[in-house]
Design a protein around this motif. Structure first.
Motif, short mmCIF file in Angstrom:
data_model
loop_
_atom_site.label_atom_id
_atom_site.label_comp_id
_atom_site.label_asym_id
_atom_site.label_seq_id
_atom_site.Cartn_x
_atom_site.Cartn_y
_atom_site.Cartn_z
N GLN A 1 10.86 -3.56 8.05
CA GLN A 1 9.45 -3.54 7.69
C GLN A 1 9.14 -4.59 6.64
OE1 GLN A 1 6.79 0.03 7.40
NE2 GLN A 1 6.92 -0.35 5.20
N GLU A 2 9.99 -4.72 5.61
CA GLU A 2 9.77 -5.71 4.57
C GLU A 2 9.89 -7.13 5.13
OE1 GLU A 2 8.74 -5.32 1.58
OE2 GLU A 2 8.87 -3.15 1.37
N LEU A 3 10.84 -7.32 6.05
CA LEU A 3 10.98 -8.64 6.67
C LEU A 3 9.74 -9.00 7.47
CD1 LEU A 3 12.63 -11.15 7.31
CD2 LEU A 3 13.77 -9.86 9.15
N ARG A 4 9.19 -8.04 8.21
CA ARG A 4 7.98 -8.31 8.99
C ARG A 4 6.80 -8.60 8.07
NH1 ARG A 4 6.43 -10.87 12.94
NH2 ARG A 4 8.33 -10.12 13.96
N LEU A 5 6.69 -7.90 6.93
CA LEU A 5 5.61 -8.18 5.98
C LEU A 5 5.75 -9.59 5.41
CD1 LEU A 5 5.45 -4.75 4.10
CD2 LEU A 5 3.63 -5.75 5.50
N ALA A 6 6.99 -10.02 5.16
CA ALA A 6 7.21 -11.39 4.68
C ALA A 6 6.79 -12.40 5.74
CB ALA A 6 8.68 -11.58 4.30
N GLU B 1 2.80 5.93 11.87
CA GLU B 1 2.33 6.65 13.05
C GLU B 1 3.40 6.68 14.13
OE1 GLU B 1 -0.21 8.76 15.63
OE2 GLU B 1 -0.25 8.42 13.46
N MET B 2 4.08 5.54 14.32
CA MET B 2 5.14 5.46 15.31
C MET B 2 6.30 6.39 14.94
SD MET B 2 4.29 3.56 17.80
CE MET B 2 5.90 3.33 18.56
N ASP B 3 6.64 6.44 13.64
CA ASP B 3 7.70 7.34 13.20
C ASP B 3 7.32 8.79 13.47
OD1 ASP B 3 9.22 5.23 12.35
OD2 ASP B 3 8.63 5.38 10.24
N ALA B 4 6.07 9.13 13.12
CA ALA B 4 5.61 10.51 13.33
C ALA B 4 5.61 10.86 14.82
CB ALA B 4 4.22 10.68 12.74
N GLN C 1 -5.59 -2.58 16.71
CA GLN C 1 -6.86 -3.29 16.75
C GLN C 1 -7.25 -3.81 15.37
OE1 GLN C 1 -9.42 -0.29 18.41
NE2 GLN C 1 -8.70 -0.60 20.52
N VAL C 2 -6.99 -3.00 14.34
CA VAL C 2 -7.30 -3.41 12.97
C VAL C 2 -6.40 -4.57 12.56
CG1 VAL C 2 -7.25 -2.71 10.54
CG2 VAL C 2 -8.23 -1.18 12.26
N LEU C 3 -5.12 -4.52 12.94
CA LEU C 3 -4.20 -5.63 12.66
C LEU C 3 -4.75 -6.94 13.18
CD1 LEU C 3 -0.66 -4.12 13.36
CD2 LEU C 3 -1.34 -5.33 11.29
N LYS C 4 -5.20 -6.94 14.41
CA LYS C 4 -5.73 -8.14 15.02
C LYS C 4 -7.03 -8.57 14.35
CE LYS C 4 -7.13 -10.03 19.52
NZ LYS C 4 -7.29 -9.73 20.97
N ALA D 1 -5.55 -5.39 3.82
CA ALA D 1 -5.92 -4.52 4.93
C ALA D 1 -4.96 -4.69 6.10
CB ALA D 1 -7.35 -4.81 5.37
N GLU D 2 -4.58 -5.92 6.40
CA GLU D 2 -3.65 -6.15 7.50
C GLU D 2 -2.29 -5.52 7.21
OE1 GLU D 2 -1.58 -9.76 10.11
OE2 GLU D 2 -3.12 -10.24 8.62
N ASP D 3 -1.79 -5.72 5.99
CA ASP D 3 -0.49 -5.14 5.63
C ASP D 3 -0.53 -3.62 5.65
OD1 ASP D 3 0.42 -7.69 5.38
OD2 ASP D 3 0.76 -7.65 3.22
N GLU D 4 -1.64 -3.06 5.18
CA GLU D 4 -1.77 -1.59 5.18
C GLU D 4 -1.84 -1.06 6.61
OE1 GLU D 4 -1.81 2.23 4.37
OE2 GLU D 4 -1.42 0.66 2.88
N ALA D 5 -2.56 -1.76 7.49
CA ALA D 5 -2.64 -1.34 8.89
C ALA D 5 -1.26 -1.40 9.55
CB ALA D 5 -3.63 -2.22 9.64
N PHE D 6 -0.48 -2.43 9.21
CA PHE D 6 0.87 -2.54 9.77
C PHE D 6 1.74 -1.38 9.32
CE2 PHE D 6 5.26 -4.01 8.98
CZ PHE D 6 5.67 -4.20 10.29
#
Length: 440
Positions: free
Chosen positions: A354-359, A112-115, A68-71, A101-106
């Protein structure tokens, strides 16, 4: 201050569209037509993504909050830089904090998914995963390095108040040179801000982390300087000069910026050593040449910061494949004997996801700012190709061909043709895999 960037495109959509001849428009329509025919592969990919995200949200309430924060952060960023607003009303600080904030939420969502995955693997061995992140109710309340977005804006307010206190304590008036000296004293002496010697560290490219550590790349220090002076009712403008991004106080008398007093000029006071470096184009500037420079808008400056994030995260994503460039496949697509960059689904370079998605996320924001920048759209399409989102890549590169110069469009066309075939091949493999699963 240094900032390596390709020139930003500032032409309007109507002008850009008028530049496209009939043949390239037909080429665009041709490929756009392909994209409109939604293949079973793209449906499969969307279904797979929705299942992954949906199951994560159902299993982890915090993962749902991060989504939700990402969006919300993307919406906040888009609203901040909206072209319905005057450029002077666009806040550099807010826009850059929404980006962070968006990058940090991602990244928090990924953690969270890893955990959650580890917890599922160890089900029955231990209790539920211990929360590692502060709970976020909304964008404004989320924590960025221990502070909210409002807190980081207040940090800029506090720096400006320190400058005011410095002026009052020394009984200094409002003369331009004295105000700038006070800003420099607070930023670079009292606060210890400094230019980062390491360009590849992400910490130096996000506003809140630069404010926290005092160390950042040149464009981030320029943005902090601009924001602090704005709070002092002093307008600072900037422009790209070669590899540098230079800033100076807006004035009707540019000669005073280059008048040397106490060993240096006002222009050198604001921009530092690069002005005195004979290797820099900044050292050749005069009051006459300064007035001929194109002043960067607030949106342009945000674009510079985003383009830097694209380069930074792509560099980290491709670290294991030395020498890989976004456009590498385009240079080799005509050579059938070149195996290194042959377009295949199975021999794609190994990249950090993850880095590719951030780019890609930074590139998406850049295209919101500059929708008709063909070079940015080409790079975005190439990143989607590397991320194996072939349908989206075909769409973006097809749009790019409509706006790109003729010679660039001719380079892109055969790549897009082969990419479309790869998309179909991927679709067949997905269907084949699906059939095998059903049979077994």
């Amino acid at each position: 201050m240094a900032s390596c960037l390709p020139p930003l495109m500032t032409r309007s959509a109507s002008v850009c569209a008028a530049d496209c001849d009939d043949r390239r428009s037909l080429r665009y329509d041709r490929w756009n037509g392909y994209d409109e025919r939604t293949t079973k592969s793209s449906k499969y990919q969307r279904r797979r993504r929705s299942l992954v995200l949906g199951s994560a949200s159902a299993a982890s309430p915090r993962a749902q909050i991060y989504q939700q924060v990402l969006k919300a952060t993307r919406q906040k960023f888009t609203q901040e830089i909206s072209f319905r607003s005057k450029d002077k009303d666009v806040s550099l600080a807010k826009a850059l904090l929404y980006i962070a904030a968006e990058d940090e939420a991602f990244m928090a969502f990924n953690r969270e998914m890893d955990a959650f995955s580890i917890h599922k693997e160890r089900k029955g061995v231990s209790g539920p995963p211990t929360p590692q992140e502060q709970e976020w109710n909304d964008v404004e309340g989320m924590s960025l390095a221990g502070k909210t977005i409002h807190d980081w804006q207040a940090e800029l307010d506090a720096i400006a108040k320190e400058v005011e206190a410095e002026l009052i304590s020394k009984d200094i008036g409002c003369h331009l040179a004295q105000v700038l000296e006070a800003v420099n004293m607070v930023l670079f002496e009292s606060r210890g801000f400094r230019r980062s010697p390491v360009l590849g560290d992400p910490k130096n490219s996000y506003l809140h982390l630069v404010l926290s550590s005092g160390c950042g790349i040149a464009i981030m220090l320029s943005i902090i300087y601009i924001e602090v002076c704005r709070r002092l009712s002093l307008t600072i403008v900037g422009s790209r000069v070669g590899e540098e991004f230079l800033i100076w106080p807006q004035t009707g008398n540019p000669e005073e910026l280059f008048k040397v007093t106490s060993g240096h000029s006002l222009f050198a006071t604001v921009n530092g050593r690069c002005v005195e470096d004979p290797r820099s184009k900044a050292s050749d500037l005069t009051s006459n040449s300064l007035s001929g420079l194109e002043i960067a808008t607030n949106r342009d400056i945000i674009g510079i910061a985003l383009a830097n994030l694209v380069r930074l995260h792509w560099k980290h994503a491709s670290r294991s494949t030395h020498g890989l460039m976004l456009t590498s496949p385009l240079r080799h697509v005509h050579n059938a004997h070149d195996k290194l960059y042959k377009i295949t689904d199975s021999k794609a370079p190994l990249l950090r996801p993850q880095e590719l998605r951030l780019a890609i996320m930074a590139s998406e924001r850049l295209l919101i700012l500059q929708p008709h920048n063909w070079a940015s759209r080409r790079d975005h399409g190439m990143m989607l190709y590397y991320n194996r989102e072939y349908g989206k890549a075909v769409q973006e590169l097809s749009i790019c061909m409509a706006f790109a110069p003729e010679e660039e469009a001719e380079v892109l066309e055969p790549f897009v043709e082969k990419l479309h075939l790869l998309r179909l091949e991927s679709s067949w493999k997905s269907l084949e895999h699906s059939s095998q699963v059903k049979v077994s």
